[in-house]
Design a protein around this motif. Structure first.
Motif, mmCIF file in Angstrom:
data_model
loop_
_atom_site.group_PDB
_atom_site.id
_atom_site.type_symbol
_atom_site.label_atom_id
_atom_site.label_comp_id
_atom_site.label_asym_id
_atom_site.label_seq_id
_atom_site.Cartn_x
_atom_site.Cartn_y
_atom_site.Cartn_z
ATOM 1 N N LYS A 125 0.479 -0.975 -0.110
ATOM 2 C CA LYS A 125 0.094 -0.303 0.053
ATOM 3 C C LYS A 125 0.880 1.370 -0.419
ATOM 4 O O LYS A 125 1.798 1.389 0.475
ATOM 5 C CB LYS A 125 -0.940 0.106 1.393
ATOM 6 C CG LYS A 125 -1.690 1.440 0.892
ATOM 7 C CD LYS A 125 -2.593 1.341 2.358
ATOM 8 C CE LYS A 125 -3.660 2.729 2.691
ATOM 9 N NZ LYS A 125 -4.423 2.570 1.652
ATOM 10 N N GLU A 127 0.484 5.472 0.805
ATOM 11 C CA GLU A 127 -0.841 6.202 1.235
ATOM 12 C C GLU A 127 -0.317 7.683 0.075
ATOM 13 O O GLU A 127 1.139 7.741 0.237
ATOM 14 C CB GLU A 127 -0.098 6.002 2.969
ATOM 15 C CG GLU A 127 0.057 5.200 3.415
ATOM 16 C CD GLU A 127 -0.196 5.807 4.899
ATOM 17 O OE1 GLU A 127 0.528 7.323 5.194
ATOM 18 O OE2 GLU A 127 -0.453 5.470 5.996
ATOM 19 N N SER A 128 -1.335 7.819 -0.004
ATOM 20 C CA SER A 128 -1.248 9.233 -1.074
ATOM 21 C C SER A 128 -2.668 9.801 -0.827
ATOM 22 O O SER A 128 -3.771 9.896 -1.453
ATOM 23 C CB SER A 128 -1.816 8.474 -3.019
ATOM 24 O OG SER A 128 -1.053 7.312 -2.249
ATOM 25 N N SER A 216 2.002 9.114 7.605
ATOM 26 C CA SER A 216 1.240 8.768 8.553
ATOM 27 C C SER A 216 2.418 8.426 9.473
ATOM 28 O O SER A 216 2.055 8.524 10.976
ATOM 29 C CB SER A 216 0.069 8.116 8.206
ATOM 30 O OG SER A 216 0.798 6.397 7.612
#
Length: 319
Positions: A125, A127-128, A216
């Protein structure tokens, strides 16, 4: 607790309150009818979406800048293709691959202000959120499949140069596809292609750069955004334009000379060179000393048993 609908309303109210003189956290808390911790949480959400918000003990919070939205109608790719801009996509990579299958021209760039299901290598994954630079570039190179990893390194090197020139930050390239500043990752590149044994039909380079969006902290590799270090928001459009101009030249050079034209620069900006690393070899997890890359972009590693050329897989700096 703040439910999703109320959270959106609070975010909007916080933005409205900050469009003027600095406001203290206690005043915002009283106005929004939330706790000081609740205010801080909403401020962090806005920052993660690309809003530049400063905060000091004496003055309070102040809005310095809003996210920049890239407009593809005013300019086109330096590689000759159109820019397809979207407020949001599940993945720019998936959209670019769809367009590549449908014969989209070389140089087509698919951009999204945010991705809801962005991904990196090995399906991880990515994060965008808003504030980052998320795009995919369609190429149709006259290359063999084994030459594509070197092209990824050339693209990463161009991001190293752009970041150094435009921000002064000492970016470096980490084999095989990342850009680091210090010990933290700020950008990554994913290549996917359609090919035969000796011919590439198309390649899609998916690029993610943490420009103004703060990671994050939940990622496996420590990450950082450029604006976290520069302490001011940066123009995503300016950075993308500069990279496209630089890469259009690098792309032609790569088609003519391969990775050997970039080998010397890679050695200069390599994160791994001279460091003890762990990597996946034919005998499983191995440890060795990274020496650089060969003329095809393969990582050269010295182990106690042999000298190894690593062409893919995971590489970790050994602590």
């Amino acid at each position: 607790k703040i439910n999703k609908k109320k959270s959106c309303n609070v975010l909007a109210e916080v933005l409205l309150a900050l469009r003027g003189k600095p406001v203290s956290g206690s005043v915002l808390a009283q106005k929004m009818k939330v706790t000081r911790a609740g205010v801080h949480k909403q401020i962090q959400k806005l920052r993660s979406r690309g809003y530049g918000i400063s905060g000091t003990n004496r003055l309070g919070y102040s809005l310095k800048s809003a996210p920049e939205f890239i407009n593809g109608t005013k300019w086109s790719s330096s590689l000759g293709g159109p820019l397809c801009c979207h407020p949001a996509l599940t993945s720019t990579q998936d959209e670019a691959k769809r367009q590549a299958f449908n014969k989209a021209p070389e140089g087509t760039v698919v951009i999204a202000d945010q991705q809801t299901n962005g991904r990196g290598r090995m399906g991880r994954k990515w994060e965008s959120p808003k504030g980052g630079l998320w795009y995919s570039l369609i190429l149709r190179p006259a290359l063999k499949p084994r030459q594509i990893p070197g092209l990824v390194l050339a693209a990463a090197l161009d991001w190293v140069c752009v970041i150094r020139e435009k921000t002064g930050l000492l970016a470096q390239v980490k084999w095989p596809n990342d850009v680091w500043i210090g010990k933290r990752k700020c950008a990554g590149i994913l290549a996917e292609m359609s090919s035969e044994l000796d011919r590439v039909d198309w390649v899609v380079l998916g690029v993610g750069v943490n420009v103004n969006a703060r990671p994050s902290g939940r990622m496996k590799v420590p990450a950082v955004s450029l604006s976290e270090i520069t302490k001011e928001p940066l123009s995503r459009q300016m950075l993308l334009k500069d990279w496209l101009v630089r890469f259009s030249e690098s792309y032609q050079r790569y088609l003519q000379h391969g990775f050997s034209a970039f080998q010397k620069v890679f050695q200069e900006y390599s994160v791994l060179k001279g460091h003890k690393i762990e990597f996946e070899g034919t005998q499983g997890r191995c440890v060795g000393m990274a020496q650089g890359v060969d003329s095809e972009g393969r990582l050269e590693v010295y182990t106690t048993r042999e000298n190894v050329l690593v062409s893919g897989g995971e590489v970790f700096v050994s602590i």
